[in-house]
Design a protein around this motif. Structure first.
Motif, PDB file in Angstrom:
ATOM      1  N   VAL A 128       0.846  -1.026  -0.141  1.00 32.03           N
ATOM      2  CA  VAL A 128      -0.015  -0.088  -0.032  1.00 32.03           C
ATOM      3  C   VAL A 128       0.587   1.428   0.194  1.00 32.03           C
ATOM      4  O   VAL A 128       1.864   1.099   0.616  1.00 32.03           O
ATOM      5  N   SER A 129       1.005   2.056  -0.899  1.00 30.35           N
ATOM      6  CA  SER A 129       1.227   3.409  -1.248  1.00 30.35           C
ATOM      7  C   SER A 129       0.440   4.500  -0.195  1.00 30.35           C
ATOM      8  O   SER A 129      -1.141   4.578  -0.265  1.00 30.35           O
ATOM      9  N   LEU A 130       0.637   5.231   0.419  1.00 30.44           N
ATOM     10  CA  LEU A 130       0.182   6.173   1.802  1.00 30.44           C
ATOM     11  C   LEU A 130       0.871   7.770   2.240  1.00 30.44           C
ATOM     12  O   LEU A 130       1.856   7.914   0.937  1.00 30.44           O
ATOM     13  N   LYS A 131      -0.573   8.670   2.173  1.00 32.11           N
ATOM     14  CA  LYS A 131       0.275   9.842   2.051  1.00 32.11           C
ATOM     15  C   LYS A 131       1.009   9.673   3.431  1.00 32.11           C
ATOM     16  O   LYS A 131      -0.235  10.064   4.806  1.00 32.11           O
ATOM     17  N   VAL A 132       1.948  10.998   4.046  1.00 31.74           N
ATOM     18  CA  VAL A 132       2.016  10.955   5.597  1.00 31.74           C
ATOM     19  C   VAL A 132       1.781  12.732   5.614  1.00 31.74           C
ATOM     20  O   VAL A 132       2.316  13.184   4.473  1.00 31.74           O
ATOM     21  N   LEU A 133       1.769  13.419   6.750  1.00 31.43           N
ATOM     22  CA  LEU A 133       2.294  14.524   6.443  1.00 31.43           C
ATOM     23  C   LEU A 133       3.201  15.019   7.780  1.00 31.43           C
ATOM     24  O   LEU A 133       3.358  13.492   8.503  1.00 31.43           O
ATOM     25  N   PRO A 134       3.291  16.450   7.534  1.00 31.92           N
ATOM     26  CA  PRO A 134       4.919  16.492   9.097  1.00 31.92           C
ATOM     27  C   PRO A 134       3.629  16.623   9.778  1.00 31.92           C
ATOM     28  O   PRO A 134       2.724  16.562  10.519  1.00 31.92           O
ATOM     29  N   HIS A 135       4.615  16.651  11.293  1.00 31.42           N
ATOM     30  CA  HIS A 135       3.684  16.059  12.806  1.00 31.42           C
ATOM     31  C   HIS A 135       3.520  17.928  13.263  1.00 31.42           C
ATOM     32  O   HIS A 135       4.482  18.784  12.475  1.00 31.42           O
ATOM     33  N   PRO A 136       2.448  17.931  14.142  1.00 36.44           N
ATOM     34  CA  PRO A 136       2.042  19.430  13.800  1.00 36.44           C
ATOM     35  C   PRO A 136       3.381  20.058  14.580  1.00 36.44           C
ATOM     36  O   PRO A 136       3.783  19.541  15.272  1.00 36.44           O
ATOM     37  N   VAL A 137       2.984  21.312  14.364  1.00 38.38           N
ATOM     38  CA  VAL A 137       4.295  22.682  14.983  1.00 38.38           C
ATOM     39  C   VAL A 137       3.969  22.920  16.085  1.00 38.38           C
ATOM     40  O   VAL A 137       4.791  23.069  17.396  1.00 38.38           O
ATOM     41  N   ALA A 138       2.252  22.432  16.445  1.00 42.80           N
ATOM     42  CA  ALA A 138       2.114  22.985  17.795  1.00 42.80           C
ATOM     43  C   ALA A 138       1.067  22.225  17.996  1.00 42.80           C
ATOM     44  O   ALA A 138       0.094  21.949  17.122  1.00 42.80           O
ATOM     45  N   GLU A 139       0.849  21.771  19.691  1.00 41.02           N
ATOM     46  CA  GLU A 139      -0.333  20.888  19.740  1.00 41.02           C
ATOM     47  C   GLU A 139      -0.767  21.614  21.526  1.00 41.02           C
ATOM     48  O   GLU A 139       0.273  21.444  22.492  1.00 41.02           O
ATOM     49  N   ALA A 140      -1.946  21.819  21.495  1.00 44.27           N
ATOM     50  CA  ALA A 140      -2.463  22.381  23.361  1.00 44.27           C
ATOM     51  C   ALA A 140      -3.530  21.574  23.386  1.00 44.27           C
ATOM     52  O   ALA A 140      -5.081  21.149  22.803  1.00 44.27           O
ATOM     53  N   THR A 141      -3.672  20.952  24.460  1.00 43.36           N
ATOM     54  CA  THR A 141      -5.384  20.362  25.075  1.00 43.36           C
ATOM     55  C   THR A 141      -5.561  20.366  26.773  1.00 43.36           C
ATOM     56  O   THR A 141      -4.869  21.283  27.030  1.00 43.36           O
ATOM     57  N   LEU A 142      -6.910  21.269  26.150  1.00 40.55           N
ATOM     58  CA  LEU A 142      -8.072  21.820  26.821  1.00 40.55           C
ATOM     59  C   LEU A 142      -8.599  21.225  27.699  1.00 40.55           C
ATOM     60  O   LEU A 142      -9.074  20.559  27.501  1.00 40.55           O
ATOM     61  N   ARG A 143      -9.278  20.916  28.638  1.00 41.49           N
ATOM     62  CA  ARG A 143     -10.070  21.420  29.669  1.00 41.49           C
ATOM     63  C   ARG A 143     -11.164  22.284  30.406  1.00 41.49           C
ATOM     64  O   ARG A 143     -10.799  22.870  30.696  1.00 41.49           O
TER      65      ARG A 143
END
Length: 384
Positions: A169-184
């Motif tokens: 299988v051939s898959l499209k991949v993406l860069p890791h996101p530059v920033a991430e945050a989780t809000l509660r």
């Protein structure tokens, strides 16, 4: 070159075995790591193991494309991508250490970010497969286009091995996101959470994933929201939305547990309860669940709702989901060593004109790809 020669030999051997099985009408059970053996109506047939087809065939980080043999461990592929700062953006569930790339595509299951980035099939660029006559076929933009009008490479996503054996299988991949945050957001009722998610979804915010659950009887519920994107966009969204900003290291483990359904909410399931998956419009209001049900656990910004309930609740849950334009399926049986044992595909086919039409299309596809009916017999339907 040696790895490619090995893969070719294994593919030839599998093709010959499938051809012989078709001649003798011998059912075959396609299996990679077996991490999803809990799902389906039944498992039967001689085992056809794909794990010998293992390895990354080609990877061009600058092109955001990777080609992988189907038996490659999913963890191995993700590690190779991570080394280049890239990932499978749809966060495929593992459900165990032995999950394979072929099984990932065949199951067609996606993780917490599904509502934002798309499903498995949206990242499948092409594949190689062996049909029920032992023929090795290649599909995809670089190779051939299906004259019947189907995008076959994506059609295989979610087919659970009933149409053919995926070998590559051939898959499209993406860069890791530059920033991430989780809000509660604590003390947030289900109704409030759905209203928030629907409101925020219509705004230019870097929403990536969400969970809502009632963690104890004393609280209204808690909404968790994951933001991903450019640093400025994530920072601005955090200031705008409020909530409690959580520790990034802790939340990374929690989102993986959410992906694999191993959070405490899932682990606390009663012994006589099954895990039901409700797929509904994200805008659907809270559903009046049966009194003996637990949940829901909501993700995909409201579109996927997990419920714990006994097997006897099947008709009620299906009617509830259908009343808002969705569907309900038994995802995990009561025992971890038991498959679901309910043909959700047949139930859907009998429930509406659209379902019957869909079943007819699936039956014709099955006849075209597997005319002898040897692949994963009974996995999705009692009829094939």
């Amino acid at each position: 070159m040696q790895a490619m020669d090995s893969a070719a030999r294994h593919t030839t051997a599998l093709s010959e075995r499938i051809r012989a099985a078709a001649h003798d009408k011998t059912p075959l059970r396609i299996r990679g790591g077996g991490s999803k053996d809990f799902y389906g109506l039944k498992l039967q047939g001689e085992l056809l193991d794909t794990r010998a087809l293992s390895g990354i065939v080609s990877y061009e980080p600058s092109e955001l494309v990777v080609t992988v043999l189907a038996g490659t461990p999913l963890a191995e592929l993700e590690a190779a991508l991570a080394a280049q700062g890239q990932c499978l953006a749809f966060e495929p569930p593992h459900f165990g250490a032995h999950s394979t790339v072929g099984g990932m595509v065949a199951a067609g299951l996606s993780g917490p970010s599904r509502a934002n980035v798309g499903a498995v099939r949206d990242f499948v660029l092409g594949l190689e497969m062996i049909n029920g006559q032992g023929e090795v076929l290649r599909y995809g933009g670089q190779v051939m286009k299906n004259v019947a009008g189907y995008d076959v490479s994506r059609l295989m996503a979610g087919s659970w091995g009933t149409l053919g054996l995926i070998t590559e299988v051939s898959l499209k991949v993406l860069p890791h996101p530059v920033a991430e945050a989780t809000l509660r957001f604590a003390d947030c009722s289900q109704q409030q959470a759905l209203q928030h998610l629907n409101h925020w979804g219509g705004q230019p915010l870097p929403l990536n994933a969400s969970n809502w659950l009632q963690e104890d009887a004393q609280s209204q519920g808690t909404l968790y929201l994951r933001l991903r994107g450019a640093r400025a966009a994530v920072h601005a969204a955090c200031l705008r939305l409020g909530g409690e900003l959580l520790n990034a290291e802790t939340t990374a483990a929690d989102w993986r547990a959410s992906r694999d359904l191993t959070l405490p909410w899932f682990a606390a399931r009663a012994a006589d309860h099954c895990l039901w998956r409700l797929s509904v419009p994200a805008t659907a209001a809270p559903l009046p669940l049966p009194a003996d049900a637990t949940g829901p656990f909501i993700e995909w910004h409201g579109a996927q709702r997990w419920v714990q309930a006994p097997r006897s609740a099947a008709a009620t849950l299906q009617q509830l989901a259908q009343s808002v334009g969705g569907s309900a399926s038994l995802f995990r049986a009561e025992s971890p060593h038991q498959i679901s044992g309910i043909s959700d595909f047949d139930t859907y086919a009998q429930s509406s004109a659209a379902g019957r039409t869909s079943a007819q299309i699936h039956a014709r596809l099955k006849q075209a790809f597997d005319p002898s009916g040897i692949f994963n017999v009974g996995r999705l339907s009692a009829n094939w």
